[in-house]
Design an enzyme around this catalytic site. Structure first.
Site, PDB file in Angstrom:
ATOM      1  N   HIS A  61      11.735  -4.929  -3.480  1.00 50.77           N
ATOM      2  CA  HIS A  61      10.477  -4.745  -4.213  1.00 50.77           C
ATOM      3  C   HIS A  61      10.254  -3.270  -4.523  1.00 50.77           C
ATOM      4  O   HIS A  61      10.659  -2.392  -3.759  1.00 50.77           O
ATOM      5  CB  HIS A  61       9.294  -5.307  -3.420  1.00 50.77           C
ATOM      6  N   ASP A 118       6.967  -2.422  -5.587  1.00 48.98           N
ATOM      7  CA  ASP A 118       5.541  -2.157  -5.373  1.00 48.98           C
ATOM      8  C   ASP A 118       5.340  -1.496  -4.019  1.00 48.98           C
ATOM      9  O   ASP A 118       6.138  -1.670  -3.095  1.00 48.98           O
ATOM     10  CB  ASP A 118       4.715  -3.439  -5.502  1.00 48.98           C
ATOM     11  N   ASP A 131       9.714   2.246   2.290  1.00 45.91           N
ATOM     12  CA  ASP A 131       9.405   0.835   2.033  1.00 45.91           C
ATOM     13  C   ASP A 131       9.016   0.632   0.583  1.00 45.91           C
ATOM     14  O   ASP A 131       7.843   0.721   0.241  1.00 45.91           O
ATOM     15  CB  ASP A 131       8.281   0.405   2.976  1.00 45.91           C
ATOM     16  N   GLU A 169       5.469  -7.736  -3.368  1.00 48.97           N
ATOM     17  CA  GLU A 169       5.790  -8.003  -1.970  1.00 48.97           C
ATOM     18  C   GLU A 169       4.681  -7.524  -1.044  1.00 48.97           C
ATOM     19  O   GLU A 169       4.403  -8.156  -0.015  1.00 48.97           O
ATOM     20  CB  GLU A 169       7.110  -7.312  -1.595  1.00 48.97           C
ATOM     21  N   GLU A 170       4.029  -6.431  -1.415  1.00 43.93           N
ATOM     22  CA  GLU A 170       2.990  -5.869  -0.572  1.00 43.93           C
ATOM     23  C   GLU A 170       1.631  -6.542  -0.807  1.00 43.93           C
ATOM     24  O   GLU A 170       0.672  -6.264  -0.091  1.00 43.93           O
ATOM     25  CB  GLU A 170       2.847  -4.359  -0.823  1.00 43.93           C
ATOM     26  N   GLU A 197      15.039  -4.555   2.921  1.00 47.32           N
ATOM     27  CA  GLU A 197      13.887  -4.010   3.645  1.00 47.32           C
ATOM     28  C   GLU A 197      14.348  -3.087   4.787  1.00 47.32           C
ATOM     29  O   GLU A 197      15.434  -3.278   5.342  1.00 47.32           O
ATOM     30  CB  GLU A 197      13.064  -5.146   4.255  1.00 47.32           C
ATOM     31  N   HIS A 240       4.315   2.829   5.211  1.00 49.70           N
ATOM     32  CA  HIS A 240       2.870   2.620   5.079  1.00 49.70           C
ATOM     33  C   HIS A 240       2.049   3.773   5.672  1.00 49.70           C
ATOM     34  O   HIS A 240       0.819   3.719   5.643  1.00 49.70           O
ATOM     35  CB  HIS A 240       2.419   1.296   5.727  1.00 49.70           C
TER      36      HIS A 240
END
Length: 386
Positions: free
Chosen positions: A75, A77, A108, A141-142, A170, A359
């Site tokens: 991903h 995003d 990520d 995905e997030e 990931e 994150h």
């Protein structure tokens, strides 16, 4: 299929370009456009599979329906930056200092996407394989993950596109590059409880029906219950009570209602259906004991799954060990990922970078590890098509 020769793709430089795309869920931010241009220049057939407000990209090199088709999933995003003033760098600047690349999505998982795209482009342009390579990249995905990888797989089913195996890029390593890969994930579900009684004066509790002790008893029973002691490939399941709210500012009022939320991460000893049945039984028991009404709503994020150790995990493990000198642990720990959707399509495993800063404010990635990850993915592709 023949392609014009292309120089090797610099995975770190591609990571930087992706970080500079402000693709906070569900904004595409230019990331998929960038990747589509690169993949098409390498001979991939690309299709945008957008659904709802979400942008997704499907890319295939090689013949549709090839006997051997290796897939990658990832991903572009990212989560919001949070307090931008707390960052010491531009969150979308991809600044490099002290050997680290900084920015939202650095870990990520724009570095993972860059690494597998770079490895795939190098393979098909330099040593074209006998088979096909499929790349699926989502922008959801997030977020709720309703119109992301699920939309891609729905489209693939209609278009009769098929991956033989898939690797999700990931971050999987807790502290050291190469130390862990995922062969499955725990299931995840959330239960929302609302207990309704009768409001009254706290000096006259016999005239009210207090929902607070009823809900306290319920969450205590849930939190103190041992779901299991683990299974062959999974640690023990867990239940965490994450909220308990009355919204009552008064000290002399028994509230009419209170709410709590519990999140369960469960292994293959359970299903969301079996756990829902247990939760409902406990809720009904408390409702009867305290003469209150207990309502429950459940949201299931995914069921547990495992790809049993076999040729795919062995191939990935061997490539990781060859490039890092570290033999990865086969794990099912952590949260959910889009592998939970891919597992319905084909065998799937996950391997990626160290995820310690994902994150976080000042998210960053070791630039050397981006190149190392590309080398691992390249080795996996060569071994698969050998």
């Amino acid at each position: 299929m023949t392609n014009a020769p292309l120089p090797p793709v610099d995975a770190a430089e591609l990571t930087a370009r992706l970080i500079r795309c402000p693709s906070v869920t569900p904004d595409e931010g230019g990331a998929l456009v960038l990747l589509q241009d690169l993949l098409e220049s390498a001979g991939f057939d690309c299709t945008r599979v957008d659904r709802g407000e979400v942008s997704n990209l499907f890319a295939r090199w090689g013949a549709k329906g090839a006997a051997k088709t290796f897939g990658f999933n990832g991903h572009t995003d990212v989560v919001p930056v949070g307090d931008a003033a707390a960052w010491t760098v531009d969150p979308f600047g991809a600044e490099v200092k002290d050997g680290m690349m900084w920015g939202r999505g650095a870990t990520d998982m724009k570095s993972g996407v860059a690494a597998f795209v770079a490895a795939a482009v190098d393979l098909v342009t330099q040593t074209p394989p006998d088979g096909a390579v499929i790349i699926t990249i989502t922008g959801d995905e997030e977020g709720d993950a309703v119109d992301g990888t699920v939309a891609l797989l729905d489209w693939m089913d209609r278009a009769q596109e098929k991956m033989s195996v898939c690797l999700v890029g990931e971050p999987t390593c807790p502290n050291e590059m190469g130390e862990m890969m995922k062969i499955g994930r725990r299931g995840s579900m959330t239960a929302f409880f609302t207990v309704t009684g009768v409001q009254g004066h706290s000096a006259y509790p016999h005239r009210a029906k207090n929902p607070v002790p009823a809900l306290a008893r319920l969450v205590d029973r849930l939190a103190s219950h041992e779901l299991d002691q683990g299974t062959d490939h999974f640690d023990a399941s867990t239940l965490a009570v994450v909220t308990f709210d009355t919204g009552n500012p008064a000290t002399n009022v028994i509230p009419a209602q209170c709410k709590a939320t519990a999140n369960i991460r469960f292994n293959d000893a359970h299903s969301s259906a079996s756990l829902t049945e247990w939760l409902q039984a406990e809720a009904d028991r408390v409702a009867a004991e305290y003469d209150v009404r207990v309502e429950m709503k459940v949201k299931v994020s995914g069921e547990s799954f495992v790809t049993p150790p076999g040729p795919l995990s062995q191939m990935v493990s061997a490539a990781v060990q060859a490039e890092t000198g570290v033999e990865p642990v086969l794990s099912t720990s952590g949260g959910t990922s889009d592998a939970r959707f891919v597992q319905h399509h084909c065998p799937v495993v996950e391997f990626g970078l160290v995820g310690k800063t994902m994150h976080q404010v000042d998210e960053r990635v070791d630039v050397a590890q981006i190149h190392q990850l590309k080398a691992i993915y390249g080795r996996i592709l060569r071994d698969y098509f050998a």
